[in-house]
Design a protein around this motif. Structure first.
Motif, short mmCIF file in Angstrom:
data_model
loop_
_atom_site.label_atom_id
_atom_site.label_comp_id
_atom_site.label_asym_id
_atom_site.label_seq_id
_atom_site.Cartn_x
_atom_site.Cartn_y
_atom_site.Cartn_z
N ILE A 1 20.24 -4.47 1.00
CA ILE A 1 19.88 -3.06 0.90
C ILE A 1 18.41 -2.90 0.51
CG2 ILE A 1 20.31 -0.93 -0.41
CD1 ILE A 1 23.28 -1.84 -0.52
N VAL A 2 17.94 -3.74 -0.42
CA VAL A 2 16.52 -3.71 -0.79
C VAL A 2 15.66 -4.03 0.43
CG1 VAL A 2 14.73 -4.88 -2.14
CG2 VAL A 2 16.90 -4.26 -3.23
N LEU A 3 16.04 -5.05 1.19
CA LEU A 3 15.28 -5.44 2.37
C LEU A 3 15.23 -4.32 3.40
CD1 LEU A 3 13.82 -7.57 4.14
CD2 LEU A 3 16.09 -8.32 4.92
N LEU A 4 16.37 -3.69 3.65
CA LEU A 4 16.41 -2.62 4.64
C LEU A 4 15.56 -1.43 4.22
CD1 LEU A 4 20.18 -2.74 5.63
CD2 LEU A 4 18.24 -3.36 7.08
N VAL B 1 15.11 -6.82 13.27
CA VAL B 1 16.40 -6.20 13.61
C VAL B 1 16.26 -4.69 13.78
CG1 VAL B 1 17.16 -5.84 11.22
CG2 VAL B 1 18.86 -6.23 13.00
N GLY B 2 15.26 -4.10 13.13
CA GLY B 2 15.08 -2.66 13.21
C GLY B 2 14.12 -2.20 14.29
N ARG C 1 10.78 1.77 17.24
CA ARG C 1 10.23 2.28 18.50
C ARG C 1 10.60 3.75 18.71
NH1 ARG C 1 11.24 -3.33 20.68
NH2 ARG C 1 9.21 -4.02 21.50
N LEU C 2 11.85 4.10 18.42
CA LEU C 2 12.28 5.48 18.59
C LEU C 2 11.53 6.41 17.63
CD1 LEU C 2 14.30 7.36 20.07
CD2 LEU C 2 15.86 6.99 18.14
N GLU C 3 11.42 6.00 16.37
CA GLU C 3 10.71 6.82 15.39
C GLU C 3 9.25 7.03 15.80
OE1 GLU C 3 13.05 5.67 11.23
OE2 GLU C 3 11.37 4.44 11.92
#
Length: 386
Positions: A229-232, A339-340, A345-347
């Motif tokens: 969660i910290v990493l994300l 992974v994100g 790209r969408l943002e």
């Protein structure tokens, strides 16, 4: 092997590292960077090959002696999928990847667009800094919503995140290390409390899904859950903030306003947010004339690879219509490819499009300068008027 002595904290280099990358690349696919004490890869060919070569990884082959003032920071890092290899990496990444499928990410488009409009509605009159007004809150709020984190906590999350990523800067000091350790300890404790609250009242968010996996102990330990969660929260915004800032700067400088998916790729290629990503040889490997020993580190120069003329013709020209056949290195490559990336790209695409649709007269109010945060690459401020 040729050697270079460039100081990565030199102000001239921080503002424009690309001429130095060109000189490095002219010396060979691999060179020795004295300031880092390691081999680096300035060419696209070498960078792509090493990132995709499973004989190189992120996990240290031997235990690292951790100083007392960094025990909390490395206690968090010890469970980060960014620093792990299979099978742990495969298990952790598999749990997170489910939240970043193309369908789930695409479903976020209306929410991202509404957020962008709301932020623009709040723009002040006169000159203002676009980074805190727009570039930062877009990715921060979206990743917070995905995880089910209260958006009101965003300022504190940013403070912790900035302190922690200071550990990866070339100019880090002892004081920065202490700040990173304090931030990691506080961040992990806050996430732990949030997990307990969410366990009592689960939702449809990513954190609830990860908690369900943690409750099946074979899938995720509590320490892994906290670190993930910290990493994300950290990785889910840091690079996108820099990319948006760098991209808006470039587009305002050249006077281009039409946003397409292809242009997003050119933004990422031309001035990416992360310039160095390391790998560790897991066995003896001979590549590009150098014999790597087990445990030897190499710095993959992502931004140098993107400006390699063997990858992109006339690489120092920003071309909104550029058609790139290969994969640019902004998000890395291989097992640890970001992974994100689909969400980022969408943002970026939506945030740039909405910004220039709503603010067609947007212009720079002062010359932007890059912050001294190498090997990250982002602006100190982006003063604009509309």
């Amino acid at each position: 092997m040729e050697r270079v002595t460039q100081d990565p904290s030199d102000p001239t280099f921080v503002q424009n590292p690309y001429p130095v990358y060109d000189r490095m690349r002219d010396l060979g696919d691999l060179i020795w960077w004295e300031a880092y004490g390691m081999v680096v890869s300035p060419s696209y060919k070498a960078t792509a090959a090493i990132l995709k070569d499973r004989r190189f990884g992120r996990e240290a082959l031997e235990a690292i002696a951790v100083p007392d003032h960094l025990t909390d920071f490395y206690a968090v890092e010890a469970h980060s999928m960014l620093e792990l290899e299979p099978p742990r990496h495969t298990r952790l990444r598999g749990l997170v990847t489910r939240a970043f499928t193309s369908r789930r990410v695409a479903a976020l488009a209306p929410e991202i667009e509404a957020l962008c409009h709301g932020l623009i509605d709040a723009f002040p009159e006169g000159p203002f800094d676009l980074l805190p007004a727009y570039c930062t809150p877009v990715p921060v709020r979206i990743i917070a919503r995905m995880l089910g984190v209260p958006e009101a906590e965003a300022p504190q999350l940013l403070e912790w995140s900035h302190a922690m990523v200071g550990m990866y800067q070339a100019s880090r000091t002892h004081e920065m290390e202490v700040a990173a350790n304090d931030a990691a300890r506080a961040f992990a404790a806050w996430v732990s409390d949030l997990i307990d609250a969410r366990r009592r009242s689960p939702g449809e968010d990513l954190m609830s899904a990860l908690i369900a996996a943690e409750e099946d102990g074979a899938k995720l330990s509590r320490e892994e859950l906290i670190t993930t969660i910290v990493l994300l929260l950290n990785a889910g915004h840091e690079a996108t903030v820099h990319t948006l800032g760098n991209g808006v700067k470039t587009l305002l400088e050249i006077g281009h306003r039409e946003i397409t998916p292809g242009l997003v790729e050119e933004v990422l290629r031309y001035d990416p947010p992360l310039h160095v990503f390391t790998r560790i040889a897991r066995e003896e490997v001979e590549l590009f004339g150098h014999r790597f020993t087990p445990g030897e580190t190499i710095g993959c120069l992502l931004a140098a690879a993107n400006r390699d003329p063997a990858f992109a013709a006339d690489p120092h020209r920003f071309d909104p219509m550029r058609q790139i056949k290969g994969q640019n290195m902004a998000f890395g490559a291989g097992l640890h490819f970001c992974v994100g990336a689909p969400l980022a790209r969408l943002e970026i695409e939506i945030a740039l499009r909405v910004l220039f649709e709503r603010c067609p007269d947007l212009r720079l109010a002062s010359a932007p300068r890059y912050a001294p945060i190498y090997h990250f690459h982002g602006l100190e401020a982006l003063e604009v008027t509309r």
